[in-house]
Scaffold this motif. Structure first.
Motif, PDB file in Angstrom:
ATOM      1  N   SER A 105       3.528 -46.083  24.223  1.00 56.52           N
ATOM      2  CA  SER A 105       4.055 -45.107  23.476  1.00 56.52           C
ATOM      3  C   SER A 105       3.408 -45.204  22.093  1.00 56.52           C
ATOM      4  CB  SER A 105       5.566 -45.263  23.483  1.00 56.52           C
ATOM      5  OG  SER A 105       5.955 -46.501  23.078  1.00 56.52           O
ATOM      6  N   SER A 106       3.113 -46.203  21.511  1.00 56.60           N
ATOM      7  CA  SER A 106       2.938 -46.393  19.944  1.00 56.60           C
ATOM      8  C   SER A 106       1.564 -45.884  19.822  1.00 56.60           C
ATOM      9  CB  SER A 106       2.710 -47.713  19.517  1.00 56.60           C
ATOM     10  OG  SER A 106       1.777 -48.794  20.125  1.00 56.60           O
ATOM     11  N   LYS A 107       0.631 -45.894  20.993  1.00 55.36           N
ATOM     12  CA  LYS A 107      -0.713 -45.226  20.924  1.00 55.36           C
ATOM     13  C   LYS A 107      -0.656 -43.701  21.204  1.00 55.36           C
ATOM     14  CE  LYS A 107      -5.331 -45.916  23.312  1.00 55.36           C
ATOM     15  NZ  LYS A 107      -6.023 -47.034  24.453  1.00 55.36           N
ATOM     16  N   LYS A 108       0.196 -43.400  22.240  1.00 58.04           N
ATOM     17  CA  LYS A 108      -0.062 -42.036  22.857  1.00 58.04           C
ATOM     18  C   LYS A 108       1.056 -41.190  22.691  1.00 58.04           C
ATOM     19  CE  LYS A 108      -1.616 -39.176  26.022  1.00 58.04           C
ATOM     20  NZ  LYS A 108      -2.800 -38.422  25.736  1.00 58.04           N
ATOM     21  N   VAL A 109       2.439 -41.640  22.222  1.00 56.25           N
ATOM     22  CA  VAL A 109       3.564 -40.942  22.098  1.00 56.25           C
ATOM     23  C   VAL A 109       3.904 -40.657  20.753  1.00 56.25           C
ATOM     24  CG1 VAL A 109       5.883 -40.361  22.814  1.00 56.25           C
ATOM     25  CG2 VAL A 109       4.112 -41.188  24.575  1.00 56.25           C
ATOM     26  N   VAL A 110       4.300 -41.831  20.308  1.00 51.73           N
ATOM     27  CA  VAL A 110       4.914 -41.918  18.943  1.00 51.73           C
ATOM     28  C   VAL A 110       4.560 -41.074  17.783  1.00 51.73           C
ATOM     29  CG1 VAL A 110       6.019 -43.009  17.013  1.00 51.73           C
ATOM     30  CG2 VAL A 110       6.217 -44.084  19.530  1.00 51.73           C
ATOM     31  N   GLY A 111       5.290 -40.088  17.137  1.00 50.50           N
ATOM     32  CA  GLY A 111       4.718 -39.252  16.109  1.00 50.50           C
ATOM     33  C   GLY A 111       3.608 -38.009  16.630  1.00 50.50           C
ATOM     34  N   GLN A 112       3.410 -37.906  17.843  1.00 55.18           N
ATOM     35  CA  GLN A 112       2.477 -36.947  18.390  1.00 55.18           C
ATOM     36  C   GLN A 112       3.026 -35.872  18.767  1.00 55.18           C
ATOM     37  OE1 GLN A 112      -0.846 -37.750  18.232  1.00 55.18           O
ATOM     38  NE2 GLN A 112      -0.010 -39.801  17.606  1.00 55.18           N
ATOM     39  N   SER A 113       2.278 -34.711  18.430  1.00 54.18           N
ATOM     40  CA  SER A 113       2.781 -33.159  19.057  1.00 54.18           C
ATOM     41  C   SER A 113       2.883 -33.284  20.615  1.00 54.18           C
ATOM     42  CB  SER A 113       2.001 -32.087  18.456  1.00 54.18           C
ATOM     43  OG  SER A 113       0.924 -32.069  19.109  1.00 54.18           O
ATOM     44  N   THR A 114       3.609 -32.187  21.246  1.00 53.43           N
ATOM     45  CA  THR A 114       3.514 -32.111  22.518  1.00 53.43           C
ATOM     46  C   THR A 114       2.181 -31.867  22.828  1.00 53.43           C
ATOM     47  OG1 THR A 114       5.653 -31.103  22.581  1.00 53.43           O
ATOM     48  CG2 THR A 114       4.561 -30.937  24.432  1.00 53.43           C
TER      49      THR A 114
ATOM     50  N   PRO B  41       1.070 -24.104  39.451  1.00 48.18           N
ATOM     51  CA  PRO B  41       2.360 -23.779  39.441  1.00 48.18           C
ATOM     52  C   PRO B  41       3.313 -25.252  39.851  1.00 48.18           C
ATOM     53  CG  PRO B  41       1.684 -22.643  41.217  1.00 48.18           C
ATOM     54  CD  PRO B  41       0.496 -23.379  40.222  1.00 48.18           C
ATOM     55  N   LEU B  42       2.639 -26.264  40.530  1.00 49.32           N
ATOM     56  CA  LEU B  42       3.198 -27.267  40.832  1.00 49.32           C
ATOM     57  C   LEU B  42       2.266 -28.563  40.449  1.00 49.32           C
ATOM     58  CD1 LEU B  42       5.893 -28.867  41.665  1.00 49.32           C
ATOM     59  CD2 LEU B  42       4.811 -28.768  44.082  1.00 49.32           C
ATOM     60  N   GLN B  43       2.398 -29.437  39.998  1.00 45.78           N
ATOM     61  CA  GLN B  43       1.780 -30.991  39.766  1.00 45.78           C
ATOM     62  C   GLN B  43       2.728 -31.989  40.188  1.00 45.78           C
ATOM     63  OE1 GLN B  43      -0.539 -30.976  36.015  1.00 45.78           O
ATOM     64  NE2 GLN B  43       0.838 -29.065  35.556  1.00 45.78           N
ATOM     65  N   VAL B  44       2.112 -32.811  40.905  1.00 48.54           N
ATOM     66  CA  VAL B  44       3.041 -34.155  41.565  1.00 48.54           C
ATOM     67  C   VAL B  44       2.286 -35.407  41.299  1.00 48.54           C
ATOM     68  CG1 VAL B  44       4.031 -32.681  43.283  1.00 48.54           C
ATOM     69  CG2 VAL B  44       1.845 -33.702  43.648  1.00 48.54           C
ATOM     70  N   THR B  45       2.916 -36.179  40.469  1.00 49.92           N
ATOM     71  CA  THR B  45       2.386 -37.688  40.370  1.00 49.92           C
ATOM     72  C   THR B  45       2.869 -38.531  41.448  1.00 49.92           C
ATOM     73  OG1 THR B  45       4.225 -38.534  39.197  1.00 49.92           O
ATOM     74  CG2 THR B  45       2.696 -37.332  37.936  1.00 49.92           C
ATOM     75  N   GLN B  46       2.462 -39.837  41.423  1.00 54.81           N
ATOM     76  CA  GLN B  46       2.819 -40.789  42.481  1.00 54.81           C
ATOM     77  C   GLN B  46       4.372 -41.246  42.060  1.00 54.81           C
ATOM     78  OE1 GLN B  46       0.963 -41.683  45.014  1.00 54.81           O
ATOM     79  NE2 GLN B  46      -1.073 -41.370  44.539  1.00 54.81           N
ATOM     80  N   PHE B  47       5.203 -41.931  43.043  1.00 57.73           N
ATOM     81  CA  PHE B  47       6.150 -42.736  42.836  1.00 57.73           C
ATOM     82  C   PHE B  47       5.656 -44.029  42.311  1.00 57.73           C
ATOM     83  CE2 PHE B  47       7.990 -40.010  46.394  1.00 57.73           C
ATOM     84  CZ  PHE B  47       9.135 -39.707  45.623  1.00 57.73           C
ATOM     85  N   GLU B  48       6.057 -44.221  41.240  1.00 61.98           N
ATOM     86  CA  GLU B  48       5.565 -45.746  40.374  1.00 61.98           C
ATOM     87  C   GLU B  48       6.945 -46.274  39.953  1.00 61.98           C
ATOM     88  OE1 GLU B  48       2.935 -46.650  41.002  1.00 61.98           O
ATOM     89  OE2 GLU B  48       1.391 -44.959  40.978  1.00 61.98           O
ATOM     90  N   SER B  49       6.615 -47.577  39.763  1.00 66.10           N
ATOM     91  CA  SER B  49       7.691 -48.615  39.209  1.00 66.10           C
ATOM     92  C   SER B  49       7.207 -49.287  37.704  1.00 66.10           C
ATOM     93  CB  SER B  49       7.988 -49.834  40.211  1.00 66.10           C
ATOM     94  OG  SER B  49       8.513 -48.978  41.382  1.00 66.10           O
ATOM     95  N   ASP B  50       6.275 -49.002  37.269  1.00 67.52           N
ATOM     96  CA  ASP B  50       5.444 -49.894  36.223  1.00 67.52           C
ATOM     97  C   ASP B  50       5.072 -48.748  34.985  1.00 67.52           C
ATOM     98  OD1 ASP B  50       3.129 -48.985  37.222  1.00 67.52           O
ATOM     99  OD2 ASP B  50       2.407 -50.846  37.517  1.00 67.52           O
ATOM    100  N   ILE B  51       4.235 -49.093  34.413  1.00 66.36           N
ATOM    101  CA  ILE B  51       3.859 -48.420  33.267  1.00 66.36           C
ATOM    102  C   ILE B  51       3.030 -47.173  33.704  1.00 66.36           C
ATOM    103  CG2 ILE B  51       1.609 -49.713  32.822  1.00 66.36           C
ATOM    104  CD1 ILE B  51       4.022 -48.073  30.227  1.00 66.36           C
ATOM    105  N   ARG B  52       2.552 -47.035  34.803  1.00 63.23           N
ATOM    106  CA  ARG B  52       1.803 -45.859  35.665  1.00 63.23           C
ATOM    107  C   ARG B  52       2.838 -44.661  35.564  1.00 63.23           C
ATOM    108  NH1 ARG B  52      -0.569 -49.239  40.715  1.00 63.23           N
ATOM    109  NH2 ARG B  52       1.531 -50.213  40.295  1.00 63.23           N
ATOM    110  N   ILE B  53       4.077 -44.898  35.470  1.00 60.07           N
ATOM    111  CA  ILE B  53       5.010 -43.729  35.470  1.00 60.07           C
ATOM    112  C   ILE B  53       4.805 -43.304  34.102  1.00 60.07           C
ATOM    113  CG2 ILE B  53       7.396 -43.149  34.790  1.00 60.07           C
ATOM    114  CD1 ILE B  53       8.411 -45.764  36.544  1.00 60.07           C
ATOM    115  N   ALA B  54       4.596 -43.754  33.023  1.00 63.92           N
ATOM    116  CA  ALA B  54       4.195 -42.956  31.646  1.00 63.92           C
ATOM    117  C   ALA B  54       2.911 -42.507  31.645  1.00 63.92           C
ATOM    118  CB  ALA B  54       4.375 -43.810  30.468  1.00 63.92           C
ATOM    119  N   LYS B  55       1.757 -43.222  32.312  1.00 65.84           N
ATOM    120  CA  LYS B  55       0.543 -42.858  32.125  1.00 65.84           C
ATOM    121  C   LYS B  55       0.460 -41.466  32.712  1.00 65.84           C
ATOM    122  CE  LYS B  55      -1.629 -47.368  31.561  1.00 65.84           C
ATOM    123  NZ  LYS B  55      -2.355 -48.311  31.851  1.00 65.84           N
ATOM    124  N   GLN B  56       1.143 -41.579  34.094  1.00 64.72           N
ATOM    125  CA  GLN B  56       0.847 -40.132  34.896  1.00 64.72           C
ATOM    126  C   GLN B  56       1.576 -39.007  34.161  1.00 64.72           C
ATOM    127  OE1 GLN B  56       1.236 -40.785  38.961  1.00 64.72           O
ATOM    128  NE2 GLN B  56       0.048 -42.542  39.081  1.00 64.72           N
TER     129      GLN B  56
END
Length: 301
Positions: free
Chosen positions: A15-24, A113-128
């Motif tokens: 999140s510090s690299k990809k999310v925090v302080g970033q625009s949508t 109109p639809l995109q689908v990620t994988q079911f994940e349990s680790d940081i891949r949730i965020a990456k996808q």
């Protein structure tokens, strides 16, 4: 899918690299749908038991990615760590495996109109999540294509909790607009590559997906397309599972609270577990679930 485990340090680093302080638009930097998230290229998404996660629980979260939902997407990215960590700490479900859908407007001609990620349990949730394409489409037709997520979950997911034990997963859609009365043959073929015999009324696909998932829609009162009449229509379809959300910032806390209420925890105890304004907003959102969860007897559609 769903291997590995969520680690706060992985989220802090990502999140510090990809999310925090970033625009949508910076967080969601993809400029087209990724082929691996295109439903036409997906036979099934799987939430399966493993030695790491012997009692998997699938949680599907559908995000409206039309033009009025920029703030929704930013909050979900910024507070993903809160969502996952609160689920793990509060333990309303066992072995959570999370996937995201990005939902647009098929009749308006959205490319994705639809995109689908994988079911994940680790940081891949965020990456996808952050690899989804924020199309910013939609049209003036008074709805977005939320039921596409229901169709996908009903016909294109395999979930051990249901297939082995008859226990449902959870499906949330989130947006500020109404829903269509049907999914048409044409859009089903365009989005999924499936040929069906006739249009599918929205009540029929809801009944189908509800066999496998507890279904909720979070109605965003702050959205640019929000109308009180849409909430009334959603409640005609879903009852109190149509959840009015008055504060974008508390979407993660509301989702966690719904999971806790559905696990049998009393509404009062769920509300009282939060502080200050959060407790007020959560109470407004989930108070109607008391009748659904009473004695843990869940309402069937």
């Amino acid at each position: 899918m769903g291997y590995g485990g969520w680690k706060p340090e992985d989220w802090a680093r990502y999140s510090s690299k990809k999310v925090v302080g970033q625009s949508t638009s910076t967080i969601y930097s993809s400029r087209k749908i990724a082929s691996e998230f295109d439903p036409k290229n997906v036979t099934f998404r799987e939430s399966l038991d493993s030695s790491e996660h012997p009692n998997s629980t699938p949680i599907s979260i559908g995000l409206d990615v039309t033009g009025s939902m920029s703030r929704l997407l930013q909050v979900v990215a910024e507070k993903l760590g809160v969502l996952v960590q609160e689920i793990l700490d509060r333990n309303p479900v066992t072995d959570p495996q999370i996937m995201f859908n990005a939902i647009g407007d098929a009749p308006a001609g959205d490319v994705a109109p639809l995109q689908v990620t994988q079911f994940e349990s680790d940081i891949r949730i965020a990456k996808q999540l952050t690899e989804l394409y924020f199309e910013q489409g939609g049209g003036g037709n008074g709805f977005e294509s939320y039921p596409l997520a229901w169709y996908f979950a009903a016909r294109h997911t395999k979930i051990d909790c249901f297939d082995k034990y008859g226990r449902k997963g959870f499906l949330f859609t989130i947006g500020d607009d109404g829903y269509p009365e049907k999914l048409t043959q044409r859009e089903i073929q365009r989005v999924f590559g499936n040929v069906v015999e006739a249009d599918i009324p929205v009540k029929e696909i809801l009944a189908e997906v509800n066999r496998k998932y507890e279904v909720f829609h979070l109605c965003m009162a702050q959205g640019g397309s929000h109308r009180d009449s849409d909430l009334e229509k959603w409640r005609e379809l879903l009852g109190e599972r149509a959840i009015r959300v008055s504060d974008y910032e508390l979407i993660p806390e509301i989702i966690v609270s719904i999971l806790e209420a559905m696990s049998g925890k009393s509404i009062d105890s769920v509300v009282n577990s939060w502080d200050g304004t959060t407790a007020v907003v959560v109470k407004e959102a989930i108070n109607g679930l008391a009748g659904i969860t009473k004695s843990n007897k869940l309402v069937e559609f």
